[in-house]
Design a protein around this motif. Structure first.
Motif, PDB file in Angstrom:
ATOM      1  N   ILE A 214      27.037-113.422 -22.761  1.00 29.82           N
ATOM      2  CA  ILE A 214      26.931-113.808 -21.349  1.00 29.82           C
ATOM      3  C   ILE A 214      26.598-115.290 -21.226  1.00 29.82           C
ATOM      4  CG2 ILE A 214      25.517-113.487 -19.262  1.00 29.82           C
ATOM      5  CD1 ILE A 214      25.409-110.490 -20.029  1.00 29.82           C
ATOM      6  N   GLU A 215      25.739-115.790 -22.122  1.00 26.99           N
ATOM      7  CA  GLU A 215      25.434-117.222 -22.139  1.00 26.99           C
ATOM      8  C   GLU A 215      26.707-118.035 -22.388  1.00 26.99           C
ATOM      9  OE1 GLU A 215      22.890-120.214 -25.026  1.00 26.99           O
ATOM     10  OE2 GLU A 215      22.052-118.209 -24.640  1.00 26.99           O
ATOM     11  N   LEU A 216      27.546-117.538 -23.290  1.00 20.95           N
ATOM     12  CA  LEU A 216      28.803-118.210 -23.602  1.00 20.95           C
ATOM     13  C   LEU A 216      29.778-118.129 -22.430  1.00 20.95           C
ATOM     14  CD1 LEU A 216      30.597-119.638 -25.687  1.00 20.95           C
ATOM     15  CD2 LEU A 216      31.291-117.368 -26.513  1.00 20.95           C
ATOM     16  N   ILE A 217      29.851-116.967 -21.782  1.00 23.75           N
ATOM     17  CA  ILE A 217      30.758-116.764 -20.640  1.00 23.75           C
ATOM     18  C   ILE A 217      30.429-117.745 -19.522  1.00 23.75           C
ATOM     19  CG2 ILE A 217      31.285-115.173 -18.740  1.00 23.75           C
ATOM     20  CD1 ILE A 217      31.110-112.890 -20.814  1.00 23.75           C
ATOM     21  N   TYR A 218      29.140-117.862 -19.184  1.00 25.21           N
ATOM     22  CA  TYR A 218      28.742-118.788 -18.114  1.00 25.21           C
ATOM     23  C   TYR A 218      29.093-120.235 -18.487  1.00 25.21           C
ATOM     24  CZ  TYR A 218      26.363-115.802 -14.736  1.00 25.21           C
ATOM     25  OH  TYR A 218      26.087-114.897 -13.749  1.00 25.21           O
ATOM     26  N   SER A 219      28.907-120.574 -19.753  1.00 24.94           N
ATOM     27  CA  SER A 219      29.203-121.942 -20.198  1.00 24.94           C
ATOM     28  C   SER A 219      30.691-122.237 -20.097  1.00 24.94           C
ATOM     29  CB  SER A 219      28.738-122.122 -21.645  1.00 24.94           C
ATOM     30  OG  SER A 219      27.351-121.885 -21.758  1.00 24.94           O
ATOM     31  N   LEU A 220      31.515-121.270 -20.504  1.00 27.37           N
ATOM     32  CA  LEU A 220      32.962-121.462 -20.446  1.00 27.37           C
ATOM     33  C   LEU A 220      33.456-121.562 -19.010  1.00 27.37           C
ATOM     34  CD1 LEU A 220      34.041-118.917 -23.222  1.00 27.37           C
ATOM     35  CD2 LEU A 220      34.137-121.410 -23.367  1.00 27.37           C
ATOM     36  N   GLN A 221      32.864-120.743 -18.126  1.00 26.27           N
ATOM     37  CA  GLN A 221      33.295-120.748 -16.726  1.00 26.27           C
ATOM     38  C   GLN A 221      32.900-122.051 -16.027  1.00 26.27           C
ATOM     39  OE1 GLN A 221      31.801-120.522 -13.511  1.00 26.27           O
ATOM     40  NE2 GLN A 221      33.734-120.115 -12.467  1.00 26.27           N
ATOM     41  N   ILE A 222      31.653-122.449 -16.193  1.00 30.12           N
ATOM     42  CA  ILE A 222      31.146-123.645 -15.516  1.00 30.12           C
ATOM     43  C   ILE A 222      31.818-124.911 -16.032  1.00 30.12           C
ATOM     44  CG2 ILE A 222      29.070-125.036 -15.158  1.00 30.12           C
ATOM     45  CD1 ILE A 222      27.494-122.358 -15.338  1.00 30.12           C
ATOM     46  N   SER A 223      32.126-124.941 -17.351  1.00 30.94           N
ATOM     47  CA  SER A 223      32.747-126.129 -17.947  1.00 30.94           C
ATOM     48  C   SER A 223      34.230-126.226 -17.620  1.00 30.94           C
ATOM     49  CB  SER A 223      32.565-126.094 -19.471  1.00 30.94           C
ATOM     50  OG  SER A 223      33.281-124.999 -20.039  1.00 30.94           O
ATOM     51  N   ARG A 230      38.954-121.492 -12.824  1.00 37.08           N
ATOM     52  CA  ARG A 230      39.389-120.708 -11.656  1.00 37.08           C
ATOM     53  C   ARG A 230      38.984-119.237 -11.744  1.00 37.08           C
ATOM     54  NH1 ARG A 230      44.013-124.138 -12.132  1.00 37.08           N
ATOM     55  NH2 ARG A 230      45.019-122.592 -13.467  1.00 37.08           N
ATOM     56  N   LEU A 231      38.774-118.738 -12.954  1.00 35.20           N
ATOM     57  CA  LEU A 231      38.358-117.346 -13.114  1.00 35.20           C
ATOM     58  C   LEU A 231      36.867-117.213 -12.819  1.00 35.20           C
ATOM     59  CD1 LEU A 231      40.208-116.267 -16.399  1.00 35.20           C
ATOM     60  CD2 LEU A 231      40.881-115.863 -14.039  1.00 35.20           C
ATOM     61  N   SER A 232      36.496-116.127 -12.163  1.00 33.51           N
ATOM     62  CA  SER A 232      35.091-115.888 -11.844  1.00 33.51           C
ATOM     63  C   SER A 232      34.357-115.364 -13.073  1.00 33.51           C
ATOM     64  CB  SER A 232      34.968-114.873 -10.705  1.00 33.51           C
ATOM     65  OG  SER A 232      35.431-113.597 -11.137  1.00 33.51           O
ATOM     66  N   ILE A 233      33.029-115.363 -12.983  1.00 34.58           N
ATOM     67  CA  ILE A 233      32.211-114.796 -14.065  1.00 34.58           C
ATOM     68  C   ILE A 233      32.589-113.335 -14.289  1.00 34.58           C
ATOM     69  CG2 ILE A 233      29.860-114.153 -14.729  1.00 34.58           C
ATOM     70  CD1 ILE A 233      30.370-117.125 -14.964  1.00 34.58           C
ATOM     71  N   LYS A 234      32.794-112.603 -13.191  1.00 38.28           N
ATOM     72  CA  LYS A 234      33.143-111.185 -13.288  1.00 38.28           C
ATOM     73  C   LYS A 234      34.450-110.996 -14.044  1.00 38.28           C
ATOM     74  CE  LYS A 234      32.483-108.679  -9.660  1.00 38.28           C
ATOM     75  NZ  LYS A 234      32.635-108.061  -8.315  1.00 38.28           N
ATOM     76  N   GLN A 235      35.445-111.819 -13.743  1.00 44.65           N
ATOM     77  CA  GLN A 235      36.747-111.704 -14.409  1.00 44.65           C
ATOM     78  C   GLN A 235      36.639-112.023 -15.896  1.00 44.65           C
ATOM     79  OE1 GLN A 235      38.711-114.389 -11.601  1.00 44.65           O
ATOM     80  NE2 GLN A 235      40.134-112.763 -11.067  1.00 44.65           N
ATOM     81  N   LEU A 236      35.875-113.057 -16.244  1.00 49.01           N
ATOM     82  CA  LEU A 236      35.690-113.400 -17.656  1.00 49.01           C
ATOM     83  C   LEU A 236      34.928-112.301 -18.386  1.00 49.01           C
ATOM     84  CD1 LEU A 236      34.828-117.220 -17.495  1.00 49.01           C
ATOM     85  CD2 LEU A 236      36.919-116.166 -18.351  1.00 49.01           C
ATOM     86  N   ALA A 237      33.926-111.723 -17.708  1.00 41.36           N
ATOM     87  CA  ALA A 237      33.147-110.644 -18.325  1.00 41.36           C
ATOM     88  C   ALA A 237      34.035-109.435 -18.594  1.00 41.36           C
ATOM     89  CB  ALA A 237      31.978-110.263 -17.419  1.00 41.36           C
TER      90      ALA A 237
END
Length: 285
Positions: A214-223, A230-237
């Motif tokens: 989850i830490e990695l997902i947030y980093s990838l999304q925000i960066s 363009r993908l949301s946290i939910k979509q990446l998760a």
């Protein structure tokens, strides 16, 4: 007084429309819905203290239709906020199960006041003078005992129940819309799954912790590292769940735990950086 009430309602409808058109899957929008609705309920309360109804028909209309229109949305957004807090971020099947259970709870609550629900649905009026005039209530008609604890200058025996019915209608409609979205998303995920299965012989296995991922997902999304953000946290998760064949509990709650760390807030990212640097230094020896 009627003109003043109509003006408050008109202003409310204009302001709340912005929230209704926004994404109600975001906490900030739902919180704003609560704030706006409460603001206008307070305006109605102040107005009733300063002015009086000209006749019983105006008072009945206020407590049967006008006040519940706003108060139902206070209840709707408050319930929706709790729904977002507890909604699982796992697979589509898990989310569907959770939403179905929420709908069942609301429908069960309907059955506790079937007679009154029927009265409202059929737009009956023969008991309005008892239900929606202050000081005219009949004890034998009261099923919601919380009424005895309310402000009798701003409440009747049944206006709260009207708001509750309307709020539940709004919630069920919203939940059904979410179920439709999940159905469409499930079809897309299945198609993606079939495509992935054709490309690989076996699934990948995530061997670090879910919190690390989850830490990695947030980093990838925000960066903006994936799809330019363009993908949301939910979509990446969900993509990670399918890729690694795993399920998250509550992604947002885990993120709050990460935020709450006093030290090493980016513990997993720091570990990745350290490991890569050590690898590079070792190769350069």
């Amino acid at each position: 007084m009627i003109n003043s009430i109509d003006k408050i309602l008109s202003n409310y409808k204009s302001e709340i429309l912005v929230i209704e058109k926004s994404s109600l899957s975001e906490f900030k929008n739902v919180e704003m819905g609560i704030t706006i609705s409460r603001k206008y309920i307070k305006q109605l309360r102040v107005l009733l203290r300063e002015m009086k109804f000209e006749n019983d028909e105006d008072e009945i209309n206020f407590f049967k239709h006008q006040k519940p229109y706003i108060y139902s949305r206070v209840k709707f957004y408050a319930k929706l906020y709790q729904f977002l807090l507890h909604r699982p971020q796992g697979s589509v099947a898990r989310q569907r199960k959770f939403i179905d259970e929420e709908i069942d709870k609301l429908q069960l609550d309907y059955t506790k006041n079937l007679d009154f629900v029927k009265y409202i649905r059929e737009e009956s009026t023969y008991l309005d003078k008892y239900y929606f005039l202050r000081g005219k209530d009949e004890v034998k008609l009261i099923t919601d005992t919380s009424y005895y604890l309310t402000d009798d200058e701003f409440s009747t025996s049944h206006d709260n129940m009207v708001a509750k019915i309307s709020a539940y209608d709004l919630l069920i409609n919203h939940y059904q819309h979410l179920l439709s979205e999940l159905h469409f998303r499930r079809k897309k995920i299945r198609a993606l799954n079939n495509s992935l299965k054709n490309r690989r012989e076996k699934s990948l296995r995530w061997t670090a912790t879910k919190t690390d991922l989850i830490e990695l997902i947030y980093s990838l999304q925000i960066s903006g590292a994936i799809e330019e953000g363009r993908l949301s946290i939910k979509q990446l998760a969900e993509a990670c769940e399918e890729l690694f064949e795993m399920q998250f509990d509550n992604v947002y709650r885990t993120y709050l735990e990460i935020k709450g760390r006093k030290n090493d807030r980016t513990k997993f990212l720091d570990k990745l950086k350290t490991c890569l640097i050590l690898k590079i230094e070792k190769d350069e020896e």
